[in-house]
Design a protein around this motif. Structure first.
Motif, PDB file in Angstrom:
ATOM      1  N   PHE A  53       0.817  -1.216   0.000  1.00  0.00           N
ATOM      2  CA  PHE A  53       0.000   0.000   0.000  1.00  0.00           C
ATOM      3  C   PHE A  53       0.852   1.269   0.000  1.00  0.00           C
ATOM      4  O   PHE A  53       0.496   2.262  -0.636  1.00  0.00           O
ATOM      5  N   LYS A  98      -9.513  -3.916  11.614  1.00  0.00           N
ATOM      6  CA  LYS A  98      -9.194  -4.635  10.371  1.00  0.00           C
ATOM      7  C   LYS A  98     -10.475  -5.149   9.745  1.00  0.00           C
ATOM      8  O   LYS A  98     -11.414  -5.479  10.461  1.00  0.00           O
ATOM      9  N   ASP A 116      -8.279  -0.666   4.023  1.00  0.00           N
ATOM     10  CA  ASP A 116      -7.932  -0.637   2.595  1.00  0.00           C
ATOM     11  C   ASP A 116      -6.822   0.377   2.338  1.00  0.00           C
ATOM     12  O   ASP A 116      -6.455   1.166   3.208  1.00  0.00           O
ATOM     13  N   ARG A 117      -6.293   0.339   1.131  1.00  0.00           N
ATOM     14  CA  ARG A 117      -5.165   1.197   0.738  1.00  0.00           C
ATOM     15  C   ARG A 117      -5.473   2.673   0.968  1.00  0.00           C
ATOM     16  O   ARG A 117      -4.695   3.402   1.574  1.00  0.00           O
ATOM     17  N   GLU A 118      -6.601   3.115   0.453  1.00  0.00           N
ATOM     18  CA  GLU A 118      -6.941   4.536   0.539  1.00  0.00           C
ATOM     19  C   GLU A 118      -7.034   5.000   1.991  1.00  0.00           C
ATOM     20  O   GLU A 118      -6.532   6.064   2.338  1.00  0.00           O
ATOM     21  N   THR A 119      -7.660   4.212   2.834  1.00  0.00           N
ATOM     22  CA  THR A 119      -7.810   4.570   4.243  1.00  0.00           C
ATOM     23  C   THR A 119      -6.462   4.646   4.937  1.00  0.00           C
ATOM     24  O   THR A 119      -6.182   5.601   5.677  1.00  0.00           O
TER      25      THR A 119
END
Length: 192
Positions: free
Chosen positions: A23, A101, A104-107
């Protein structure tokens, strides 16, 4: 994107550690990794700008790692990413953001960006934002009537109100970025 920064990822599950690395690889200058609490303490020094920390780790739990780091004067912002749903025991933990958990990547990238920006802010603003995040997490995960009877939450709420009042009194000394973050945090707490 995240500039000249050093990020420490502390995660015991190899596949998750690899995913987090994927990420943020190429977005930071230095990426350190630890797979247990003992290794986290060894790799966390004053050069680390942000820590992504799991709560349940072998050797030492994440909250113990965090407590030891704070005792050693290491004040890098901490993003807790854990399978543990936040309980009212989080009021005393020194984290700056909390995610359950999966993430995601954006978060994750956005949280890292926020923490790097926060690290440049005045200590009192950082403390307020950390307290506001704890309030927000607890309000979103627990019924209001349970929080009303929880002494530690009430102490946290009192601290939040006091810090908010102090910041309002010193508003002129805050940067535009700090004022925006304070207002955003207040809105999140009020909306929860």
């Amino acid at each position: 994107m995240l500039g000249d920064s050093t990020v420490l990822i502390v995660e015991d599950e190899a596949d998750l550690r690899e995913m987090y690395r994927h990420f943020i690889e190429g977005k930071v200058n230095t990426l350190r990794e630890a797979n247990d609490g003992k290794e986290a303490i060894e790799k966390w020094d004053e050069d680390v700008d942000v820590v992504v920390l799991d709560r349940r780790l072998p050797q030492k739990y994440g909250d113990e790692v965090l407590e030891e780091a704070r005792e050693r004067g290491l004040d890098a912002p901490v993003i807790m990413v854990t399978a543990v749903n936040p309980d009212r025991d989080i009021t005393d933990m020194g984290f700056d953001d909390y995610f359950t958990k999966p993430i995601d990547r954006e978060t994750l990238v956005e949280a890292l960006k926020d923490m790097l920006e926060r690290d440049r802010m005045k200590d009192e603003v950082r403390e307020f934002l950390s307290v506001a995040e704890k309030m927000n997490v607890l309000q979103n995960n627990h019924a209001e009537h349970l929080l009303q009877t929880h002494g530690e939450y009430q102490e946290l709420k009192h601290k939040y109100v006091q810090l908010a009042e102090d910041l309002k009194e010193n508003k002129a000394s805050l940067s535009e970025e700090e004022r925006v973050e304070v207002v955003k945090a207040e809105k999140q707490v009020q909306a929860a």
